[in-house]
Write a protein that holds these residues in place. Structure first.
Motif, PDB file in Angstrom:
ATOM      1  N   GLU A  62      -8.039   8.205 -10.492  1.00 41.54           N
ATOM      2  CA  GLU A  62      -9.185   7.791 -11.304  1.00 41.54           C
ATOM      3  C   GLU A  62      -9.835   8.987 -11.986  1.00 41.54           C
ATOM      4  OE1 GLU A  62     -12.100   5.215 -12.961  1.00 41.54           O
ATOM      5  OE2 GLU A  62     -10.186   4.772 -11.958  1.00 41.54           O
ATOM      6  N   LYS A 162     -11.324   2.205  -2.492  1.00 39.29           N
ATOM      7  CA  LYS A 162     -11.971   1.838  -3.750  1.00 39.29           C
ATOM      8  C   LYS A 162     -13.427   2.303  -3.834  1.00 39.29           C
ATOM      9  CE  LYS A 162      -9.239  -2.417  -4.384  1.00 39.29           C
ATOM     10  NZ  LYS A 162      -9.340  -3.898  -4.531  1.00 39.29           N
ATOM     11  N   TYR A 166     -15.663   3.490  -7.109  1.00 37.68           N
ATOM     12  CA  TYR A 166     -16.833   2.737  -7.546  1.00 37.68           C
ATOM     13  C   TYR A 166     -18.038   3.661  -7.679  1.00 37.68           C
ATOM     14  CZ  TYR A 166     -20.705  -0.631  -7.325  1.00 37.68           C
ATOM     15  OH  TYR A 166     -21.847  -1.350  -7.584  1.00 37.68           O
ATOM     16  N   TYR A 182      -8.538  -1.278  -9.910  1.00 31.75           N
ATOM     17  CA  TYR A 182      -8.549   0.014  -9.231  1.00 31.75           C
ATOM     18  C   TYR A 182      -7.123   0.541  -9.094  1.00 31.75           C
ATOM     19  CZ  TYR A 182     -13.415  -0.731  -7.865  1.00 31.75           C
ATOM     20  OH  TYR A 182     -14.769  -0.929  -7.885  1.00 31.75           O
TER      21      TYR A 182
END
Length: 341
Positions: A62, A162, A166, A182
């Motif tokens: 991410e 996750k 977040y 995700y």
């Protein structure tokens, strides 16, 4: 033994301390960071376990997606991350702290001081439940420090992998943290590694059948009984006659099916992952190897009877967590059929 007895007290004390930690006062300015800048990011997850280190791979992906030119530094315990993350080119530095800090206090302090001397744009806790993760973020010289999502809990996920994503998205803009997509766990196998795994399976079986992988071991109460596994293995052999069944053995060299199947062991985690990658499905209890399977592209069935599958289960792709306390063996067989056929 004394240290183990003192652990609950230690955790309570550190929990009270880290409970007071707050995100950087100007954390909302994180949104203004140029996405193409060569920022330095620190992820703290000082834990040596295979599963826990794999569970930060979605956060790494991410960060790299949000900041393609970033350089990521990690705090972990032990040497596994060098192997697991060898194909993550955005990971620049790994601070591998000793597994047992009190037995290697000098090395631990040297690496901790080296870490604190670095400056970072972002430092983020890799696991909200880890006091040590929070402490290292606190000690870091980072412009933006992220411990949690603050007061906003809208669409907050339950899965441990996750949650830090977040938390990061929360401060990158409103459109980011509202999405339910995700990254999944990934070990990023190379083509060469995948082909070697294919050749490994061909050497184990003198047939062109596709392969089902099982892993029958897990620690403590997470390990399903021999009775359960033997019954399950019998059903597998009956229902999937056109498939090979390969048991992957743990370091402990134990088998809940008494070695009745063709079995495979390697001390090379990437080799194990490459074998799983060349299988049609993997079935195993909640363990590091289950998370390793989840980091491949093979459908993973995670069998849970103690820990919460919503928190630790394999997700993404066609992966399925199953609670063996409520799901019958026959239902598991049917779910495997749906995945294969």
């Amino acid at each position: 033994m004394l240290i183990k007895r003192l652990n609950p007290l230690k955790n309570r004390i550190f929990g009270m301390l880290t409970g007071s930690f707050r995100n950087s006062k100007r954390i909302n300015l994180l949104e203004s960071l140029p996405r193409d800048s060569e920022i330095k990011v620190l992820i703290t997850r000082p834990n040596h376990r295979l599963g826990n280190q794999l569970l930060i791979t979605p956060l790494i992906q991410e960060i790299n997606k949000q900041f393609p030119n970033c350089k990521i530094h990690l705090i972990v315990n032990g040497n596994l991350s060098y192997i697991l993350l060898s194909n993550y080119h955005c990971v620049e530095t790994i601070f591998n702290l000793p597994k047992k800090p009190f037995n290697n206090i000098i090395d631990y302090l040297k690496k901790s001081i080296s870490l604190i001397s670095n400056q970072y744009d972002i430092a983020i806790v890799g696991c909200e439940d880890s006091n040590s993760s929070k402490i290292f973020v606190k000690l870091s010289r980072a412009k933006f420090k992220i411990y949690n999502s603050g007061t906003t809990k809208l669409n907050r996920p339950e899965h441990i992998a996750k949650i830090p994503i977040y938390n990061l998205r929360k401060f990158l803009g409103p459109s980011d943290y509202l999405t339910d997509r995700y990254p999944k766990l990934s070990i990023k196998l190379s083509r060469q590694e995948i082909e070697k795994g294919n050749q490994r399976i061909k050497a184990l079986f003198n047939s062109n059948k596709k392969t089902i992988c099982i892993f029958t071991f897990a620690t403590g109460n997470k390990c399903l009984s021999k009775k359960w596994w033997l019954k399950f293995y019998k059903e597998l052999k009956t229902e999937f006659t056109d498939f090979n069944v390969l048991e992957i053995l743990p370091n402990e060299n134990v088998s809940q099916i008494n070695y009745e199947s063709v079995h495979f062991y390697s001390n090379n985690l990437r080799e194990i992952a490459s074998v799983i990658e060349n299988s049609v499905v993997f079935i195993g209890a909640d363990s590091g190897i289950m998370h390793l399977s989840s980091s491949t592209n093979t459908t993973t069935f995670g069998l849970f009877n103690v820990t919460d599958p919503k928190t630790y289960g394999p997700y993404g792709g066609n992966n399925i967590p199953l609670d063996t306390n409520s799901v019958k063996l026959s239902e598991i067989i049917e779910r495997i059929k749906e995945a294969i056929f």
